[in-house]
Structures are given as C-alpha cells and as structure tokens.
Design a protein around this motif. Structure first.
Motif, mmCIF file in Angstrom:
data_model
loop_
_atom_site.group_PDB
_atom_site.id
_atom_site.type_symbol
_atom_site.label_atom_id
_atom_site.label_comp_id
_atom_site.label_asym_id
_atom_site.label_seq_id
_atom_site.Cartn_x
_atom_site.Cartn_y
_atom_site.Cartn_z
ATOM 1 N N LYS A 24 0.821 -1.200 0.000
ATOM 2 C CA LYS A 24 0.000 0.000 0.000
ATOM 3 C C LYS A 24 0.856 1.251 0.000
ATOM 4 C CE LYS A 24 -3.773 2.240 2.487
ATOM 5 N NZ LYS A 24 -4.668 2.157 3.658
ATOM 6 N N ARG A 25 1.911 1.235 0.823
ATOM 7 C CA ARG A 25 2.778 2.413 0.889
ATOM 8 C C ARG A 25 3.450 2.671 -0.450
ATOM 9 N NH1 ARG A 25 4.255 0.409 6.106
ATOM 10 N NH2 ARG A 25 6.094 -0.536 5.224
ATOM 11 N N GLY A 26 3.793 1.592 -1.153
ATOM 12 C CA GLY A 26 4.466 1.760 -2.428
ATOM 13 C C GLY A 26 3.594 2.435 -3.468
ATOM 14 N N GLU A 27 2.277 2.351 -3.267
ATOM 15 C CA GLU A 27 1.369 2.951 -4.238
ATOM 16 C C GLU A 27 1.127 4.436 -3.964
ATOM 17 O OE1 GLU A 27 -2.052 0.577 -3.675
ATOM 18 O OE2 GLU A 27 -1.265 -1.152 -4.779
ATOM 19 N N GLU A 28 1.563 4.920 -2.783
ATOM 20 C CA GLU A 28 1.315 6.309 -2.407
ATOM 21 C C GLU A 28 2.453 7.203 -2.880
ATOM 22 O OE1 GLU A 28 -0.998 5.245 1.764
ATOM 23 O OE2 GLU A 28 0.998 6.142 1.762
ATOM 24 N N PRO A 29 2.173 8.399 -3.339
ATOM 25 C CA PRO A 29 3.229 9.332 -3.722
ATOM 26 C C PRO A 29 4.102 9.657 -2.523
ATOM 27 C CG PRO A 29 1.063 10.104 -4.460
ATOM 28 C CD PRO A 29 0.830 8.959 -3.540
ATOM 29 N N VAL A 30 5.405 9.610 -2.703
ATOM 30 C CA VAL A 30 6.344 9.823 -1.608
ATOM 31 C C VAL A 30 6.146 11.184 -0.959
ATOM 32 C CG1 VAL A 30 8.780 10.032 -1.030
ATOM 33 C CG2 VAL A 30 8.033 8.257 -2.613
ATOM 34 N N GLN A 31 5.935 12.223 -1.756
ATOM 35 C CA GLN A 31 5.866 13.572 -1.223
ATOM 36 C C GLN A 31 4.626 13.840 -0.374
ATOM 37 O OE1 GLN A 31 5.873 12.708 -4.405
ATOM 38 N NE2 GLN A 31 4.425 13.847 -5.653
ATOM 39 N N THR A 32 3.593 13.003 -0.471
ATOM 40 C CA THR A 32 2.384 13.227 0.306
ATOM 41 C C THR A 32 2.274 12.276 1.498
ATOM 42 O OG1 THR A 32 1.108 11.707 -1.068
ATOM 43 C CG2 THR A 32 1.146 14.036 -1.732
ATOM 44 N N LYS A 33 3.157 11.327 1.593
ATOM 45 C CA LYS A 33 3.091 10.327 2.649
ATOM 46 C C LYS A 33 3.732 10.842 3.937
ATOM 47 C CE LYS A 33 5.060 5.802 3.741
ATOM 48 N NZ LYS A 33 6.362 6.083 4.338
ATOM 49 N N LYS A 34 3.005 10.730 5.036
ATOM 50 C CA LYS A 34 3.558 11.095 6.325
ATOM 51 C C LYS A 34 4.432 9.964 6.857
ATOM 52 C CE LYS A 34 0.093 14.293 8.175
ATOM 53 N NZ LYS A 34 -0.762 14.606 9.354
ATOM 54 N N LEU A 35 5.468 10.326 7.569
ATOM 55 C CA LEU A 35 6.280 9.324 8.229
ATOM 56 C C LEU A 35 5.447 8.654 9.314
ATOM 57 C CD1 LEU A 35 9.610 11.337 8.756
ATOM 58 C CD2 LEU A 35 8.992 9.850 6.847
ATOM 59 N N LYS A 36 5.475 7.345 9.357
ATOM 60 C CA LYS A 36 4.743 6.614 10.382
ATOM 61 C C LYS A 36 5.727 6.211 11.474
ATOM 62 C CE LYS A 36 1.381 2.889 10.999
ATOM 63 N NZ LYS A 36 0.629 1.797 10.324
ATOM 64 N N VAL A 37 5.532 6.778 12.661
ATOM 65 C CA VAL A 37 6.509 6.637 13.740
ATOM 66 C C VAL A 37 5.862 6.012 14.972
ATOM 67 C CG1 VAL A 37 8.223 7.841 15.153
ATOM 68 C CG2 VAL A 37 7.599 8.758 12.895
ATOM 69 N N ILE A 51 9.299 17.216 16.287
ATOM 70 C CA ILE A 51 10.233 17.271 15.149
ATOM 71 C C ILE A 51 9.507 16.979 13.841
ATOM 72 C CG2 ILE A 51 12.269 16.190 14.104
ATOM 73 C CD1 ILE A 51 13.212 15.609 17.017
ATOM 74 N N GLY A 52 8.642 15.967 13.866
ATOM 75 C CA GLY A 52 7.919 15.589 12.649
ATOM 76 C C GLY A 52 6.776 16.520 12.312
ATOM 77 N N ALA A 53 6.142 17.090 13.356
ATOM 78 C CA ALA A 53 5.020 18.020 13.179
ATOM 79 C C ALA A 53 3.979 17.433 12.211
ATOM 80 C CB ALA A 53 5.523 19.386 12.746
ATOM 81 N N ASP A 54 3.582 18.221 11.201
ATOM 82 C CA ASP A 54 2.524 17.752 10.298
ATOM 83 C C ASP A 54 3.034 16.807 9.207
ATOM 84 O OD1 ASP A 54 3.968 19.576 8.805
ATOM 85 O OD2 ASP A 54 2.228 20.736 8.150
ATOM 86 N N LYS A 55 4.313 16.481 9.248
ATOM 87 C CA LYS A 55 4.881 15.567 8.250
ATOM 88 C C LYS A 55 5.061 14.154 8.813
ATOM 89 C CE LYS A 55 7.160 19.365 5.885
ATOM 90 N NZ LYS A 55 5.999 19.539 4.989
ATOM 91 N N ALA A 56 4.599 13.928 10.046
ATOM 92 C CA ALA A 56 4.753 12.616 10.669
ATOM 93 C C ALA A 56 3.505 12.242 11.464
ATOM 94 C CB ALA A 56 5.975 12.609 11.587
ATOM 95 N N ASP A 57 3.191 10.975 11.412
ATOM 96 C CA ASP A 57 2.111 10.410 12.218
ATOM 97 C C ASP A 57 2.788 9.640 13.342
ATOM 98 O OD1 ASP A 57 -0.113 9.247 13.287
ATOM 99 O OD2 ASP A 57 -0.526 7.910 11.604
ATOM 100 N N VAL A 58 2.841 10.263 14.530
ATOM 101 C CA VAL A 58 3.588 9.706 15.660
ATOM 102 C C VAL A 58 2.614 9.127 16.680
ATOM 103 C CG1 VAL A 58 5.273 10.176 17.475
ATOM 104 C CG2 VAL A 58 5.394 11.422 15.300
ATOM 105 N N SER A 59 2.851 7.890 17.093
ATOM 106 C CA SER A 59 1.998 7.276 18.110
ATOM 107 C C SER A 59 2.843 6.707 19.244
ATOM 108 C CB SER A 59 1.125 6.181 17.496
ATOM 109 O OG SER A 59 1.910 5.171 16.906
#
Length: 310
Positions: A24-37, A51-59
C-alpha cells in the motif's frame, strides 16, 4: 519465555501484515506520505511529534496511564511496529524487551532509532535480581544534555528517510533543543539558592540524572524499578534522615500508588508534592496535549517549593 513465544507465534501474521502494508505504501506518492513513527515512552513521543510536526504520524506504544517499567508489548503492538517507518525507543536499559522485538522485525525498511546512542549514562544505584550490578540508570531524558542528544538521534533518522524535508526537521529539532537549553538555565538559576538541597522521593530511583546535574542530594525509597520494594530498615533510615534534616516536603511518583510516600509523610509530618519522571501520561493528559515541557516546568515549580528555593 512467554514474550519470546508470542514473537514466534505471530511471526507469520507479521509477515502477511507487513507485505500488504508495504504494498500500500508503495502505491502512495512519496511527497504526500507522512512518516509513520512508533515510539515507546512519552519523552521520545514528544520529541518525535514536535520534530515531525505535520509531516509525521507519531503514536505512543505505551498505553496511557500504564507504568513504563512493567510494560511488555502485545502481539498487536509488534505488528504495529512492523508496519511503521520508524521505531523509536529510549534504550535497552529502559526497554529490555526492545532487542527481542527488533530481532524479529521483518519490515526491512523499518528504521530503528535507539535514542540513547551517544548519551552519557550513570550507574544504577540499587541492585537486586531485576536490577543486576552493572545496570545503568535508564532515565536519560532527565539530563538536558542527554535530551538534546536524543533529539539529534531522532532528527537524523527522519532526515535520512525524508531528505526532501531535511531543513524542516532541522528547524523543528533546533527549536526543541533551544527550549531544552532555556529550561536547563531556569533549573540552574532556581537551584542556585535553596534552603534545602535534598530531594526525598517516595518512588523509584528516577531522578539521579537531575540530582547529579544540579548538585542536589537524592534519596529514593525504591530502586530503578517501581517493583523494587523498600525494606522496613530502608524506610526507618529515610524517616530518620528527614527528621534530622528537618525536611518539610517529600515527593511522590506519577501513575503509581503513593502508599510509600504517604507512610513516610505520616511519620514525619512532611507535605507531599508530585515529582513526575515523565515516563508516560494519563489518557486525559494525552488528549489535552500535555507536553514534556509542561511536565518538566511543573516539576521545577514543585522542586522550588520543596527545596525552599528563592
């Protein structure tokens, strides 16, 4: 060992889940994908989230309100780690289970971040079957120099995975580190003039780094783990020291029963104040967006009162 058996049982499930997650991740555009942390404890969660702010999904892997030292991940937690881009943990002395999990990882793209890399650790003070001689104190984030190194480890990992946003992560990490430096200066100024310089803690030995950094004496009722029960003789000696030093305030621990502190307070007429090591937060605190800095500032407020600083 039960935990290792769980790793083996769920190996096939992890492989299947990781396969579909990666597809699934491979099908998503790299520039729009949030880092999953996925992070283990609250300090590294707060760092990664800022650090990741709106560019990371941190749990946070540790469930809200759960005491950190007794935590072991469930099979579903291991699946979550395998589906992530990053797994950030505090270090092997804080999360002894992490090494077994890492060995069982099947997601070859997962970046594992040991936030303790490069930090200066101090020896553990109490030793028993659970805390053997030679073990190091895992509460590294309570030394601000170490906390800044932890931030560097996280930002470097993010930049390595997402070089397009390297400057963004650098800026966020810089802002976080500046806040740590400023808070460190405030701690130093506050502790420069205190009537009492002894922290008496009814919880486990979590504030050795803080005491060492600011030249304070630290007496704790328990060892590095909250499961290390003090002996009757330990409590008698602690009560005697409080009375001898005419100490008016003693501190209790977050997210655990204050029973030991209450016992000591009852014998000494000392007032109780919270001193929060920030391993974890409650569900309400997490929902309210409480930060590591909120906790550390409240600690300073209570320490200033408890040590009678001017």
């Amino acid at each position: 060992m039960k935990f290792k058996q769980s790793l083996a049982i769920f190996a096939v499930i992890i492989v299947v889940c990781s396969f579909f997650a990666c597809t699934k991740r491979g099908e998503e555009p790299v520039q729009t994908k949030k880092l999953k942390v996925i992070t283990t404890l609250f300090p590294v969660y707060d760092m990664a989230k800022n650090i990741g702010a709106d560019k990371a999904d941190v749990s946070l892997l540790l469930p809200p309100g759960v005491e950190a030292h007794s935590f072991e991940p469930k099979p579903s937690d291991i699946v979550r780690i395998n589906e992530a881009d990053f797994f950030v943990y505090t270090g092997k002395f804080m999360e002894p289970w992490a090494e077994d999990v890492i060995k069982g990882i099947v997601n070859k793209n997962l970046v594992v971040v040991d936030a303790s890399r490069g930090t200066t650790m101090i020896p553990g003070v109490f030793h028993d079957a659970d805390e053997p001689s030679g073990a190091l104190d895992p509460h590294i984030w309570l030394d601000f120099d170490n906390a800044i190194i932890m931030v560097k480890n996280i930002v470097q990992a993010f930049q390595g995975k997402d070089s397009a946003n390297k400057a963004f992560y650098e800026q966020k990490a810089g802002e976080y580190s500046i806040n740590l430096t400023e808070l460190d200066s405030l701690y130093k100024t506050t502790f420069a003039v205190c009537k009492n310089r002894t922290i008496v803690y009814g919880g486990h030995y979590a504030f050795g780094y803080l005491a060492k950094r600011y030249g304070l004496k630290y007496l704790a009722a328990q060892g590095v783990s909250p499961d290390a029960e003090p002996t009757a003789n330990d409590l008698i000696q602690l009560v005697e020291q409080i009375k001898k030093g005419r100490i008016k305030y003693i501190f209790y621990e977050e997210l655990t029963s204050p029973r030991i502190t209450e016992t000591i307070a009852g014998e000494t007429n000392a007032e109780m104040l919270l001193l929060n090591a920030a391993h974890n937060v409650s569900r309400d605190q997490l929902d309210q967006g409480v930060s590591l800095f909120d906790i550390l500032r409240k600690n300073l407020e209570n320490l200033s009162k408890g040590l009678e600083c001017r």
